[in-house]
Write a protein that holds these residues in place. Structure first.
Motif: not given
Length: 262
Positions: A42-45, A244-250
């Motif tokens: 997941x992203x930082x934070x 997931x792709x939209x929020x983090x992975x891309x």
């Protein structure tokens, strides 16, 4: 080592952690079976390290339950969880830099048996402690470093030693927080191979930002965003998950698919 419990080895239900109005983990539920390598990304934070703190007992939770090997451990201390087979490595593991690699592991064996770190001197004279410690070091490829001071090891070797200390507790599950952070390419490759070997005999839960390693190692992946699990499944399912792709992975998902580092 205790017998495997029916059902998942670790079951987390509706776990939450908040600081005033700030919600860090939000209604997290996970089931992790024995001998699975489960990666939390997941992203930082996103709340990943806080979640590991809650699982290890370093942080109390504001709500939810943690069940390990069929026992509710929600209110147990970190030390009590270690004695039941749940060990955390890296951020809270303190190596004794002035002692040898062998002594660090032997003292962990000694502590597991109920002795105190206040009695350090006898460790060097305890053949049983040293024999078990050497066996663990050999498994991790550190037996040729046994007589070196822990403080003289490279960053990657210290990570290996921290795993050795965790194994000395006879843990059934290892919680690893960013095991590859700060390692060289060669050290990272060795640690990936080590984790791949360890998952044959242990359950591993790790936080990791290296997507190549994540998609190479993981049996299942859970994605944490703003404290919530937005997806959990095998790597191919997580890679293809639109949220997931939209929020983090891309583009990182594409890089992992094609073998390119994003």
């Amino acid at each position: 080592m205790a017998e495997a419990a029916a059902g998942p080895l670790l079951s987390v239900r509706n776990l939450s952690k908040r600081y005033g109005a700030l919600i860090v983990t939000d209604d997290v539920s996970l089931d992790i079976p024995e001998k699975e390598l489960h990666v939390v990304i997941g992203p930082n934070g996103a709340g990943k390290t806080t979640l590991i703190h809650q699982l290890s007992g370093r942080l109390p939770s504001n709500g939810g339950r943690v069940v390990f090997a069929g026992e509710d451990i929600t209110h147990l201390s970190m030390q009590q969880r270690v004695r039941r087979g749940l060990a955390r490595s890296f951020q809270i593991t303190t190596l004794l830099d002035g002692f040898t690699v062998l002594e660090n592991v032997a003292m962990a064996v000694q502590a597991r048996s109920g002795s105190s770190f206040r009695f350090l001197a006898p460790v060097a004279r305890e053949r049983g402690l040293n024999d078990e410690a050497m066996s663990i070091l050999a498994r991790l490829g550190l037996d040729d470093r046994a007589t070196r001071r822990a403080g003289s090891l490279s960053h990657g070797e210290k990570r290996q030693l921290e795993i050795a200390v965790a194994l000395a507790t006879r843990a059934r599950m290892l919680l690893l927080d960013e095991p590859l952070a700060g390692t060289s390419h060669e050290e990272s490759a060795r640690l990936v191979d080590l984790m791949r070997t360890l998952k044959r005999t242990h359950t591993l839960v790790l936080i990791e930002h290296d997507m190549d390693a994540v998609f190479s190692l993981a049996d299942r992946i859970s994605v944490l965003v703003y404290g919530k699990v937005i997806a959990s499944g095998v790597p191919s399912e997580v890679r293809a998950h639109p949220e997931v792709r939209a929020a983090y992975l891309g583009d990182e998902a594409d890089a992992a698919t094609t073998g390119r580092r994003a």
